[in-house]
Motif scaffolding. Sequence first.
Motif, PDB file in Angstrom:
ATOM      1  N   ALA A 130      61.821  48.914  51.282  1.00 29.36           N
ATOM      2  CA  ALA A 130      61.624  50.364  51.329  1.00 29.36           C
ATOM      3  C   ALA A 130      60.128  50.670  51.381  1.00 29.36           C
ATOM      4  CB  ALA A 130      62.242  50.998  50.090  1.00 29.36           C
ATOM      5  N   ASN A 131      59.773  51.816  51.978  1.00 31.92           N
ATOM      6  CA  ASN A 131      58.371  52.269  52.084  1.00 31.92           C
ATOM      7  C   ASN A 131      57.438  51.229  52.704  1.00 31.92           C
ATOM      8  OD1 ASN A 131      58.312  54.901  51.443  1.00 31.92           O
ATOM      9  ND2 ASN A 131      58.243  54.515  49.223  1.00 31.92           N
ATOM     10  N   ALA A 132      57.978  50.509  53.690  1.00 27.71           N
ATOM     11  CA  ALA A 132      57.145  49.545  54.412  1.00 27.71           C
ATOM     12  C   ALA A 132      57.586  49.547  55.865  1.00 27.71           C
ATOM     13  CB  ALA A 132      57.292  48.163  53.813  1.00 27.71           C
ATOM     14  N   PHE A 133      56.618  49.271  56.760  1.00 30.07           N
ATOM     15  CA  PHE A 133      56.994  49.132  58.173  1.00 30.07           C
ATOM     16  C   PHE A 133      57.495  47.718  58.402  1.00 30.07           C
ATOM     17  CE2 PHE A 133      53.585  52.366  58.445  1.00 30.07           C
ATOM     18  CZ  PHE A 133      54.334  53.358  59.034  1.00 30.07           C
ATOM     19  N   THR A 134      58.517  47.597  59.217  1.00 35.57           N
ATOM     20  CA  THR A 134      58.996  46.269  59.565  1.00 35.57           C
ATOM     21  C   THR A 134      58.602  45.983  61.005  1.00 35.57           C
ATOM     22  OG1 THR A 134      60.837  46.477  58.052  1.00 35.57           O
ATOM     23  CG2 THR A 134      61.016  44.782  59.761  1.00 35.57           C
ATOM     24  N   GLY A 135      58.076  44.791  61.239  1.00 34.62           N
ATOM     25  CA  GLY A 135      57.661  44.459  62.605  1.00 34.62           C
ATOM     26  C   GLY A 135      57.736  42.966  62.855  1.00 34.62           C
ATOM     27  N   THR A 136      57.370  42.586  64.088  1.00 38.48           N
ATOM     28  CA  THR A 136      57.464  41.183  64.488  1.00 38.48           C
ATOM     29  C   THR A 136      56.049  40.608  64.606  1.00 38.48           C
ATOM     30  OG1 THR A 136      59.296  41.933  65.851  1.00 38.48           O
ATOM     31  CG2 THR A 136      58.546  39.662  66.198  1.00 38.48           C
ATOM     32  N   VAL A 137      55.848  39.432  64.042  1.00 34.22           N
ATOM     33  CA  VAL A 137      54.537  38.789  64.111  1.00 34.22           C
ATOM     34  C   VAL A 137      54.291  38.351  65.558  1.00 34.22           C
ATOM     35  CG1 VAL A 137      53.128  36.859  63.324  1.00 34.22           C
ATOM     36  CG2 VAL A 137      54.688  38.004  61.733  1.00 34.22           C
ATOM     37  N   SER A 138      53.212  38.844  66.161  1.00 35.83           N
ATOM     38  CA  SER A 138      52.948  38.475  67.560  1.00 35.83           C
ATOM     39  C   SER A 138      51.820  37.466  67.683  1.00 35.83           C
ATOM     40  CB  SER A 138      52.634  39.724  68.386  1.00 35.83           C
ATOM     41  OG  SER A 138      51.473  40.346  67.874  1.00 35.83           O
ATOM     42  N   ASN A 139      50.950  37.390  66.688  1.00 32.73           N
ATOM     43  CA  ASN A 139      49.849  36.427  66.774  1.00 32.73           C
ATOM     44  C   ASN A 139      49.294  36.178  65.372  1.00 32.73           C
ATOM     45  OD1 ASN A 139      48.081  34.709  67.951  1.00 32.73           O
ATOM     46  ND2 ASN A 139      46.764  36.284  68.863  1.00 32.73           N
ATOM     47  N   ILE A 140      48.789  34.972  65.174  1.00 33.80           N
ATOM     48  CA  ILE A 140      48.168  34.658  63.879  1.00 33.80           C
ATOM     49  C   ILE A 140      46.799  34.051  64.172  1.00 33.80           C
ATOM     50  CG2 ILE A 140      48.369  33.295  61.764  1.00 33.80           C
ATOM     51  CD1 ILE A 140      51.393  33.245  62.206  1.00 33.80           C
ATOM     52  N   GLU A 141      45.745  34.710  63.665  1.00 34.29           N
ATOM     53  CA  GLU A 141      44.386  34.176  63.878  1.00 34.29           C
ATOM     54  C   GLU A 141      43.862  33.648  62.560  1.00 34.29           C
ATOM     55  OE1 GLU A 141      42.749  37.194  67.341  1.00 34.29           O
ATOM     56  OE2 GLU A 141      42.562  37.779  65.246  1.00 34.29           O
ATOM     57  N   PHE A 142      43.607  32.353  62.507  1.00 30.24           N
ATOM     58  CA  PHE A 142      43.109  31.733  61.282  1.00 30.24           C
ATOM     59  C   PHE A 142      41.572  31.738  61.313  1.00 30.24           C
ATOM     60  CE2 PHE A 142      41.777  27.885  58.959  1.00 30.24           C
ATOM     61  CZ  PHE A 142      42.263  28.225  57.711  1.00 30.24           C
ATOM     62  N   LEU A 143      40.939  32.398  60.337  1.00 30.76           N
ATOM     63  CA  LEU A 143      39.471  32.491  60.351  1.00 30.76           C
ATOM     64  C   LEU A 143      38.838  31.695  59.227  1.00 30.76           C
ATOM     65  CD1 LEU A 143      39.135  36.329  60.934  1.00 30.76           C
ATOM     66  CD2 LEU A 143      39.052  34.536  62.645  1.00 30.76           C
ATOM     67  N   GLY A 144      39.613  30.886  58.522  1.00 20.96           N
ATOM     68  CA  GLY A 144      39.066  30.133  57.395  1.00 20.96           C
ATOM     69  C   GLY A 144      39.478  30.773  56.093  1.00 20.96           C
ATOM     70  N   HIS A 145      38.604  31.673  55.590  1.00 17.83           N
ATOM     71  CA  HIS A 145      38.922  32.284  54.298  1.00 17.83           C
ATOM     72  C   HIS A 145      40.008  33.342  54.404  1.00 17.83           C
ATOM     73  CE1 HIS A 145      36.193  34.998  56.246  1.00 17.83           C
ATOM     74  NE2 HIS A 145      36.378  35.906  55.317  1.00 17.83           N
ATOM     75  N   GLU A 146      40.239  33.837  55.611  1.00 16.36           N
ATOM     76  CA  GLU A 146      41.311  34.829  55.761  1.00 16.36           C
ATOM     77  C   GLU A 146      42.020  34.654  57.094  1.00 16.36           C
ATOM     78  OE1 GLU A 146      39.040  38.366  55.136  1.00 16.36           O
ATOM     79  OE2 GLU A 146      38.388  38.459  57.213  1.00 16.36           O
ATOM     80  N   VAL A 147      43.130  35.373  57.201  1.00 15.06           N
ATOM     81  CA  VAL A 147      43.948  35.255  58.411  1.00 15.06           C
ATOM     82  C   VAL A 147      44.188  36.658  58.953  1.00 15.06           C
ATOM     83  CG1 VAL A 147      46.188  34.539  59.327  1.00 15.06           C
ATOM     84  CG2 VAL A 147      45.103  33.205  57.516  1.00 15.06           C
ATOM     85  N   ASN A 148      44.013  36.818  60.264  1.00 13.65           N
ATOM     86  CA  ASN A 148      44.386  38.094  60.889  1.00 13.65           C
ATOM     87  C   ASN A 148      45.794  37.968  61.447  1.00 13.65           C
ATOM     88  OD1 ASN A 148      41.854  38.993  60.346  1.00 13.65           O
ATOM     89  ND2 ASN A 148      41.150  39.027  62.478  1.00 13.65           N
ATOM     90  N   LEU A 149      46.672  38.761  60.906  1.00 15.75           N
ATOM     91  CA  LEU A 149      48.071  38.716  61.323  1.00 15.75           C
ATOM     92  C   LEU A 149      48.318  39.902  62.254  1.00 15.75           C
ATOM     93  CD1 LEU A 149      50.185  36.701  60.212  1.00 15.75           C
ATOM     94  CD2 LEU A 149      50.953  38.523  58.681  1.00 15.75           C
ATOM     95  N   HIS A 150      48.734  39.645  63.481  1.00 18.97           N
ATOM     96  CA  HIS A 150      49.048  40.736  64.407  1.00 18.97           C
ATOM     97  C   HIS A 150      50.551  40.982  64.375  1.00 18.97           C
ATOM     98  CE1 HIS A 150      45.109  40.747  66.635  1.00 18.97           C
ATOM     99  NE2 HIS A 150      45.020  39.655  65.891  1.00 18.97           N
ATOM    100  N   VAL A 151      50.916  42.203  64.057  1.00 17.25           N
ATOM    101  CA  VAL A 151      52.342  42.523  63.910  1.00 17.25           C
ATOM    102  C   VAL A 151      52.677  43.697  64.818  1.00 17.25           C
ATOM    103  CG1 VAL A 151      54.154  43.174  62.292  1.00 17.25           C
ATOM    104  CG2 VAL A 151      52.243  41.770  61.505  1.00 17.25           C
ATOM    105  N   GLU A 152      53.740  43.573  65.563  1.00 16.95           N
ATOM    106  CA  GLU A 152      54.140  44.664  66.450  1.00 16.95           C
ATOM    107  C   GLU A 152      55.168  45.528  65.749  1.00 16.95           C
ATOM    108  OE1 GLU A 152      54.986  43.392  70.447  1.00 16.95           O
ATOM    109  OE2 GLU A 152      56.104  45.264  70.769  1.00 16.95           O
ATOM    110  N   VAL A 153      54.802  46.811  65.544  1.00 15.21           N
ATOM    111  CA  VAL A 153      55.704  47.740  64.869  1.00 15.21           C
ATOM    112  C   VAL A 153      55.991  48.901  65.817  1.00 15.21           C
ATOM    113  CG1 VAL A 153      56.036  49.248  62.891  1.00 15.21           C
ATOM    114  CG2 VAL A 153      54.716  47.149  62.627  1.00 15.21           C
TER     115      VAL A 153
END
Lengths: 305, 374
Positions: B302-325
Amino acid sequence: MAAFPDLPKHSGSGERDAPTQLEIKLRRKARFNAALRYTLLTVVGLIMVYPLVWLIGASFKTNAEMFSSPGFWPKNPTIQGYIDGWQTSTPYTFGRFFLNSLWIIIPKTIGTAVSCTLVAYGFARFEFPGKKILFASVIATLLLPNVVTRIPQYLLFRDLGWLNTFLPLWVPSALAGDAFFVFMVIQFLRAIPRDMEEAARVDGANTLQTLVFIVVPMLMPALISVCLFQFMWTMNDFLGPLIYLSSVDKYPVSLALKLSIDTTEAFAWNQILAMSVLALAPSLAVFFLAQKYFIEGISTGGVKG
Amino acid sequence: MAELQLRGVEKTYGNGFKAVHGIDLDVAEGEFMVLVGPSGCAKSTTLRMIAGLETITGGEVRIGEQVVNDLVPGRRGIAMVFQNYALYPHMKVRRNLSFGLKLKRKPKAEIETATDEVSGILEIEQLLDRLPKQLSGGQAQRVALGRALIKHPEVFLFDEPLSNLDAKLRASMRVRITDLHKRLRNEGRPATVVYVTHDQVEAMTMGDRICVMKDGHIMQVADPTTLYERPANDFVAGFIGMPEMNLVGCVLSHDGGTPVLTAGRQRIAVPEGLAGRLSAAEGAVRLGIRPQHLQVVAADEANAFTGTVSNIEFLGHEVNLHVEVEGAQFVVVVPSAELDKKIGRGDQVGLRPLGANIHIFDAESGINLSLPAD
């Protein structure tokens, strides 16, 4: 033995791979091509320079030998041509004519450099009403054959009372009358970024100070080319002095050379040739002195426009 | 040092193109103001109008008490550092530095003292007898800085001074310039600075305040924190922050007094802290959430968008998660340690805004509706 770390390891040692058949063939072909190219260029170069070589050689011949032997090397070299030629058949020596030439060239060249810089700076850097039309007329005069303006110019200078003075030779150039030079400097200026001039304005320079302290030093290669061209063209100019100068004491070298043909009964060709060699000397000397800047000037001005 | 005021400043070119649309800006004495915006936003034009290198076609520029509209650059009490250094190529560094003072006919001794002082501050003493072409990019930029500093101007103007330098040098010059600004302030001669850049890192790290511009208009003038936390409109929100803020079209409605955002088939309630500010708003809006302010949760919560992960960028200390909503791309920044290693491309995930860190912009005007009323 000392080591040479910057040399490739295999140089001089037997480790290097033997060249393949193809490499040998290609190398031989390249060498043949180069030989052919240089031979051709040398021959053409010699043909071009031969008249000059002949001129110098012939100036040391006697008048009798001049047309009797085709070679350029004098049988009995003599400097009599130079001695007699220098004296001329007029009351003046050739030195007088050289001084006259310089007296025409130096103010004209300075005037050209100053006026062209001012006019080109205006066209290249400022917006003003009628700029396009004015620039078009500058270019139009560039395309106009000189002959067309000779008669109106002559009438104008006659009415001003400038005939038989150097003024008709100086003034048009000092008023940026040579459109070619204006155009050349404009093209060169356009290739120079404006930032330096803007920096100078922020530093407190006015327009004239910016021009003198910043623009002119950057324009130097182009200005040297302008001066050099003007020097050579004026040195060789025959028609201008012929039209406007009537007394022999004002004649420049170009007219003086013709003078010796006109007035000497039997043409003393060796004297004429000797004086021609001397007449070439100033242009050549100036060219070689300024060669480095000159080439920089024309290449930059021409390519980057 | 003096304050700088722009009042309704306009720039219209001869062909009728209006580049600057009546901007107002106040730069306090000793303040470091950064003008930032995408290319073509007229930030450089504005700077050049302050410098006097462009004519001002409307409004007023004031430096201290004086209106400088009709003064030539040399009389405005400004110094400028150019993007490509603009050192005089035929003069040695020493003459480059002293040229301005020489034009003012300062006594020779004074010029020498000033040159020594400035070259000491910028550590360019060993370069004084070199020509500009013998300098590296960083050295040339320091000389350009020195040429500005030596004049003790009322206002310093910088026109993208670091963009010709490589990344490493840029970072060190950034620190050097801010240090210099602080040093001058501590020495009791604060420097008023207007600094143009297109680089938001420079803007955020250097500016006391930042003026964000777009198409010849000022979008917002604020300190870096305010700009980041409370952007006035969707342009500023999208321009400031890395990665960019996620902006997605939604419909705002009120469901029994609680504002609700609907994007396609998905609905989330507006966090309580913001609900009160949105009571009057309704209809098409744009929802803005920074990638750092989204939490990855299970799909269909509840109270969250649901989407599909389209890409994952690993930058070392953090990760950029691309999600299509619902056809829109969301980017989520997740610390590497916290990311569920099982998540892969094509997986369904839920994205929940963290706390009240969301912005709601009017779909048409782009104005931030979720800012407090103050």
